[in-house]
Design an enzyme around this catalytic site. Sequence first.
Site, mmCIF file in Angstrom:
data_model
loop_
_atom_site.group_PDB
_atom_site.id
_atom_site.type_symbol
_atom_site.label_atom_id
_atom_site.label_comp_id
_atom_site.label_asym_id
_atom_site.label_seq_id
_atom_site.Cartn_x
_atom_site.Cartn_y
_atom_site.Cartn_z
ATOM 1 N NE ARG A 170 -2.174 0.613 3.939
ATOM 2 C CZ ARG A 170 -3.370 0.284 4.496
ATOM 3 N NH1 ARG A 170 -4.592 0.265 4.096
ATOM 4 N NH2 ARG A 170 -2.930 -0.273 5.753
ATOM 5 N NE ARG A 189 -2.098 -2.055 11.101
ATOM 6 C CZ ARG A 189 -1.851 -1.597 9.899
ATOM 7 N NH1 ARG A 189 -0.750 -1.754 9.145
ATOM 8 N NH2 ARG A 189 -2.949 -1.190 9.084
HETATM 9 P P1 ADP Z 1 -8.146 -0.529 4.697
HETATM 10 O O1 ADP Z 1 -8.731 0.839 4.519
HETATM 11 O O2 ADP Z 1 -9.255 -1.519 5.022
HETATM 12 O O3 ADP Z 1 -6.994 -0.750 5.512
HETATM 13 P P2 ADP Z 1 -7.119 0.110 1.947
HETATM 14 O O4 ADP Z 1 -8.496 0.578 1.297
HETATM 15 O O5 ADP Z 1 -6.384 0.926 2.189
HETATM 16 O O6 ADP Z 1 -7.681 -0.773 3.031
HETATM 17 O O7 ADP Z 1 -6.632 -1.265 1.123
HETATM 18 C C1 ADP Z 1 -5.620 -1.826 1.449
HETATM 19 C C2 ADP Z 1 -4.485 -2.076 0.164
HETATM 20 O O8 ADP Z 1 -5.257 -2.715 -0.865
HETATM 21 C C3 ADP Z 1 -4.459 -0.777 -0.935
HETATM 22 O O9 ADP Z 1 -2.930 -0.850 -1.260
HETATM 23 C C4 ADP Z 1 -5.297 -0.805 -1.747
HETATM 24 O O10 ADP Z 1 -5.080 -0.221 -3.041
HETATM 25 C C5 ADP Z 1 -5.490 -2.412 -2.128
HETATM 26 N N1 ADP Z 1 -7.006 -2.672 -2.311
HETATM 27 C C6 ADP Z 1 -8.074 -2.250 -1.863
HETATM 28 N N2 ADP Z 1 -9.303 -3.040 -2.333
HETATM 29 C C7 ADP Z 1 -8.561 -3.922 -3.317
HETATM 30 C C8 ADP Z 1 -9.269 -4.698 -3.892
HETATM 31 N N3 ADP Z 1 -10.416 -5.006 -3.786
HETATM 32 N N4 ADP Z 1 -8.303 -5.922 -4.717
HETATM 33 C C9 ADP Z 1 -6.934 -5.563 -4.642
HETATM 34 N N5 ADP Z 1 -6.261 -4.513 -3.909
HETATM 35 C C10 ADP Z 1 -7.010 -3.938 -3.192
HETATM 36 P P1 AMP Z 2 -6.315 2.404 10.245
HETATM 37 O O1 AMP Z 2 -5.895 3.722 9.437
HETATM 38 O O2 AMP Z 2 -7.680 2.068 10.356
HETATM 39 O O3 AMP Z 2 -5.477 1.097 9.532
HETATM 40 O O4 AMP Z 2 -5.739 2.384 11.589
HETATM 41 C C1 AMP Z 2 -4.123 2.534 11.666
HETATM 42 C C2 AMP Z 2 -4.256 2.565 13.288
HETATM 43 O O5 AMP Z 2 -4.688 3.506 13.955
HETATM 44 C C3 AMP Z 2 -4.575 1.212 14.218
HETATM 45 O O6 AMP Z 2 -3.580 0.353 14.084
HETATM 46 C C4 AMP Z 2 -4.669 1.982 15.345
HETATM 47 O O7 AMP Z 2 -3.380 1.967 16.053
HETATM 48 C C5 AMP Z 2 -5.070 3.378 15.285
HETATM 49 N N1 AMP Z 2 -6.642 3.356 15.152
HETATM 50 C C6 AMP Z 2 -7.370 3.660 14.280
HETATM 51 N N2 AMP Z 2 -8.803 3.944 14.422
HETATM 52 C C7 AMP Z 2 -8.887 3.265 15.670
HETATM 53 C C8 AMP Z 2 -9.670 3.018 16.568
HETATM 54 N N3 AMP Z 2 -11.175 3.198 16.083
HETATM 55 N N4 AMP Z 2 -9.373 2.679 17.904
HETATM 56 C C9 AMP Z 2 -8.360 2.435 18.293
HETATM 57 N N5 AMP Z 2 -7.252 2.614 17.195
HETATM 58 C C10 AMP Z 2 -7.309 2.959 16.162
#
Ligand code: ADP
Ligand code: AMP
Length: 214
Positions: free
Chosen positions: A126, A170
């Site tokens: 990502r 995570r």
């Molecule tokens: P989250 O917000 O749930 O942590 P993201 O939307 O940031 O997930 O997506 C995580 C990674 O996976 C990003 O690099 C994104 O470009 C990729 N990604 C998201 N949806 C898909 C999909 N349907 N297929 C392949 N890759 C995806």
């Molecule tokens: P995310 O961007 O959703 O992947 O979150 C990144 C990190 O932020 C997580 O691993 C937690 O450390 C913190 N975080 C985000 N949202 C929350 C939440 N609702 N409760 C606790 N920690 C959070």
Amino acid sequence: MDIILFGPPGAGKGTQGELLAERLQLQRLATGDLLRDAGRQGTPLGREAKRYMEAGELVPDAVIMGLVREYLEEDAESGVIFDGFPRTEAQARALDELLAELGRSLCAVAVLTVPDEQLIRRISGRCTCPQCGAVYNQHLDPPRVAGTCDRCHSALVQRADDDEATARRRLEVYAQQTRPVICYYERTGTPVRHVAGDRPVDEVQRTLLELLAR
Ligand code: ADP
Ligand code: AMP
């Protein structure tokens, strides 16, 4: 219309949440983004949160609820898509209370499911735009010019917590502390819908739109 986009790290909540927000004219509230903004600004809250985030642990509930309350009281004009929140049962209860206080309520919890090994691949590839929030993937969905945002041409960054060891922690934290929140919503009657997130982005989006239209 307030919706929760639920699922493990890397499931596609941010990707789908951005598309849904545009399509349905909703606001997207991603607690992770709010915490990273606070970290970049170097506020005391941002500095405290950073320690937990870099270790892959959850930031304390009281800190998160403070941010969410401030957002809902000041900025939420339309329906909200909650992304990455709630992550504990205490947050889920506090959100129900806060929404009731503000005369709003949740209409659905959409749970994106993706196998763990695919999540690790997604997370480690990502890259995100710190300026406009666009999300890319070095392997699966690269930008047109490597390292540069297609939309606003800013330099893309990799998140400090997206290395493999922290990503695995995570996923453990998700399984132990966050996945059980689904049972809370099943018990309290908010509709929970499971969606296969290991499909192409546009297919997942179509499925989400169909189930939210019901
Ligand atoms: P989250 O917000 O749930 O942590 P993201 O939307 O940031 O997930 O997506 C995580 C990674 O996976 C990003 O690099 C994104 O470009 C990729 N990604 C998201 N949806 C898909 C999909 N349907 N297929 C392949 N890759 C995806
Ligand atoms: P995310 O961007 O959703 O992947 O979150 C990144 C990190 O932020 C997580 O691993 C937690 O450390 C913190 N975080 C985000 N949202 C929350 C939440 N609702 N409760 C606790 N920690 C959070």
